[in-house]
Design an enzyme around this catalytic site. Structure first.
Site, PDB file in Angstrom:
ATOM      1  N   LYS A  35       0.840  -1.209   0.000  1.00 39.36           N
ATOM      2  CA  LYS A  35       0.000   0.000   0.000  1.00 39.36           C
ATOM      3  C   LYS A  35       0.873   1.258   0.000  1.00 39.36           C
ATOM      4  O   LYS A  35       2.082   1.172   0.221  1.00 39.36           O
ATOM      5  CB  LYS A  35      -0.913  -0.016   1.234  1.00 39.36           C
ATOM      6  CG  LYS A  35      -0.147   0.090   2.557  1.00 39.36           C
ATOM      7  CD  LYS A  35      -1.015  -0.239   3.749  1.00 39.36           C
ATOM      8  CE  LYS A  35      -0.219  -0.117   5.033  1.00 39.36           C
ATOM      9  NZ  LYS A  35      -0.885  -0.796   6.161  1.00 39.36           N
ATOM     10  N   TYR A 256      18.802  28.885   7.746  1.00 41.34           N
ATOM     11  CA  TYR A 256      17.673  29.727   8.143  1.00 41.34           C
ATOM     12  C   TYR A 256      17.558  29.827   9.650  1.00 41.34           C
ATOM     13  O   TYR A 256      17.740  28.839  10.371  1.00 41.34           O
ATOM     14  CB  TYR A 256      16.361  29.149   7.619  1.00 41.34           C
ATOM     15  CG  TYR A 256      16.123  29.367   6.150  1.00 41.34           C
ATOM     16  CD1 TYR A 256      15.955  30.653   5.634  1.00 41.34           C
ATOM     17  CD2 TYR A 256      16.038  28.285   5.282  1.00 41.34           C
ATOM     18  CE1 TYR A 256      15.705  30.848   4.276  1.00 41.34           C
ATOM     19  CE2 TYR A 256      15.795  28.474   3.928  1.00 41.34           C
ATOM     20  CZ  TYR A 256      15.632  29.752   3.430  1.00 41.34           C
ATOM     21  OH  TYR A 256      15.389  29.932   2.106  1.00 41.34           O
TER      22      TYR A 256
HETATM   23  C1  PLP Z   1      -0.049  -1.800   6.802  1.00 47.98           C
HETATM   24  C2  PLP Z   1      -0.625  -3.071   7.297  1.00 47.98           C
HETATM   25  C3  PLP Z   1       0.185  -4.203   7.500  1.00 47.98           C
HETATM   26  C4  PLP Z   1       1.701  -4.171   7.405  1.00 47.98           C
HETATM   27  O1  PLP Z   1       2.223  -3.594   8.583  1.00 47.98           O
HETATM   28  P1  PLP Z   1       3.813  -3.449   8.797  1.00 47.98           P
HETATM   29  O2  PLP Z   1       3.937  -2.924  10.171  1.00 47.98           O
HETATM   30  O3  PLP Z   1       4.292  -2.465   7.773  1.00 47.98           O
HETATM   31  O4  PLP Z   1       4.402  -4.779   8.599  1.00 47.98           O
HETATM   32  C5  PLP Z   1      -0.444  -5.388   7.829  1.00 47.98           C
HETATM   33  N1  PLP Z   1      -1.792  -5.457   7.977  1.00 47.98           N
HETATM   34  C6  PLP Z   1      -2.580  -4.375   7.819  1.00 47.98           C
HETATM   35  C7  PLP Z   1      -4.045  -4.502   8.023  1.00 47.98           C
HETATM   36  C8  PLP Z   1      -2.029  -3.155   7.490  1.00 47.98           C
HETATM   37  O5  PLP Z   1      -2.818  -2.080   7.355  1.00 47.98           O
END
Ligand code: PLP
Length: 365
Positions: A35, A256
């Site tokens: 994702k 800055y």
């Molecule tokens: C993002 C997500 C994961 C992966 O989590 P990580 O901590 O990046 O391994 C797994 N299950 C769900 C439902 C998620 O939203």
């Protein structure tokens, strides 16, 4: 000449990290979480690199899933938040996507839908994170309604998400797994609970499918530095180059707001990376950085296109020397720690501007 600001992604590191998932969870199937544009590494490039090793991909919404299908990926794809509207059901069925079902309206929509083909679903159980999912006492009833829906495939999965697995000693994880087992008692179908922290730290969470995200990209899922898994290989390096070497006097301010001044006469390097390249603007002076292969620290505030580094004690640094903001020599976790965030956010915030470059295998960064 280009600025030399680039985010290099090593596809070989992604595959090596997936092999570590297999070592930790040898009996399980792997749903690789890609994702948010593959955690900023590039959705389709990541999925293509992992296509032969992953049993399924997990994304957030249809747009990401459809991008994977358009890129030719035929693997199982799970939408982690399921449909956002009733129309999503048709498209999910057409693309053969699997849906995480977390609320009553989704169950209702599936129960009344007339889809061209039944869809695969995962029933999400809220075991204590209180974000998405059915409360444990509502699970059996929701499962039965899904099982009765002609648009739902019969192998309904059961899924939960762990809130505190990033701390290996937090008893909340054990309680969540117990709640999951109790809520799903007697129901058939594959189960899934483990994120990366579950994969590495909680064997009891492995069940049938594991869902690693961050560890695929080579960052530790654990909050405590002592729990970092050194075998993980960073998949992304954010790199720039030294565009100027300045010899400043004691008391000269840098950047800055003149927030930092030279404590003595010293060389300072100006590097071609800034917050416009996704480097966090609030990284404080002292945050680690590697210049010409040597670790040193940031000084002064981060600009949009530049930042300054302490060159005291470093050998052979000149204009054109490489600088690594995160990669091997400096881990994204260290930078995140200095900035009060997590590596997940640093990766996801990498904008299109630093040139994205893909390599397959490499030496050290
Ligand atoms: C993002 C997500 C994961 C992966 O989590 P990580 O901590 O990046 O391994 C797994 N299950 C769900 C439902 C998620 O939203």
């Amino acid at each position: 000449m280009s600025r030399g600001a680039q985010a290099t992604v090593d596809l070989g590191a992604l595959r090596a990290n997936l092999r570590l998932v297999r070592e930790a969870a040898p009996q399980q199937r792997v749903m690789a979480v890609v994702k948010s544009d593959g955690y900023g590494h590039g959705l389709t490039a990541v999925a293509q690199a992992l296509a032969r090793q992953a049993d399924a991909f997990a994304v957030t919404d249809l747009a990401e899933a459809e991008a994977l299908r358009s890129a030719g990926l035929r693997q199982r794809i799970v939408l982690l938040q399921g449909p956002f509207t009733g129309e999503d059901l048709e498209r999910a069925a057409a693309e053969d996507l699997e849906l995480v079902i977390h609320s009553d309206w989704q169950v209702e929509a599936l129960a009344t839908a007339h889809l061209p083909a039944p869809v695969g679903v995962w029933l999400k159980v809220d075991t204590g994170m209180h974000r998405l999912g059915f409360p444990p006492e509502a699970v059996q009833e929701a499962w039965r309604r899904l099982a009765d829906a002609p648009s739902v495939r019969s192998d309904i999965g059961l899924l939960t998400h762990l809130a505190c697995a990033d701390d290996r000693y937090d008893p909340a994880t054990r309680r969540q797994l117990e709640a999951f087992d109790a809520a799903c008692a007697g129901l058939p179908g594959p189960r899934s609970a483990a994120n990366s922290a579950g994969v590495l730290g909680w064997p009891a969470s492995h069940y049938d499918w594991v869902r690693p995200g961050i560890m695929l990209y080579g960052a530790s899922p654990f909050v405590a530095a002592r729990d970092t898994d050194p075998a993980l290989r960073p998949a992304m390096a954010l790199e720039g180059q030294v565009v100027a070497v300045r010899h400043l006097r004691a008391g000269d301010p840098v950047g800055y707001g003149a927030s930092w001044s030279c404590p003595e006469a010293m060389p300072v390097g100006v590097v071609s990376i800034g917050y416009g390249d996704g480097y966090p603007r609030h990284a404080p002076s002292g945050t680690p950085v590697a210049v010409a292969g040597q670790r040193t620290q940031l000084v002064g505030r981060i600009s949009m296109d530049m930042l300054a580094v302490d060159l005291r004690g470093l050998d052979g640094v000149r204009e054109g020397s490489p600088a690594v903001l995160w990669g091997d020599a400096v881990r994204a976790e260290e930078v995140a720690d200095a900035c009060g965030t997590i590596a997940y956010e640093l990766f996801c915030r990498t904008p299109p501007r630093p040139q994205r470059r893909y390599v397959d295998g490499r030496g050290a960064w």
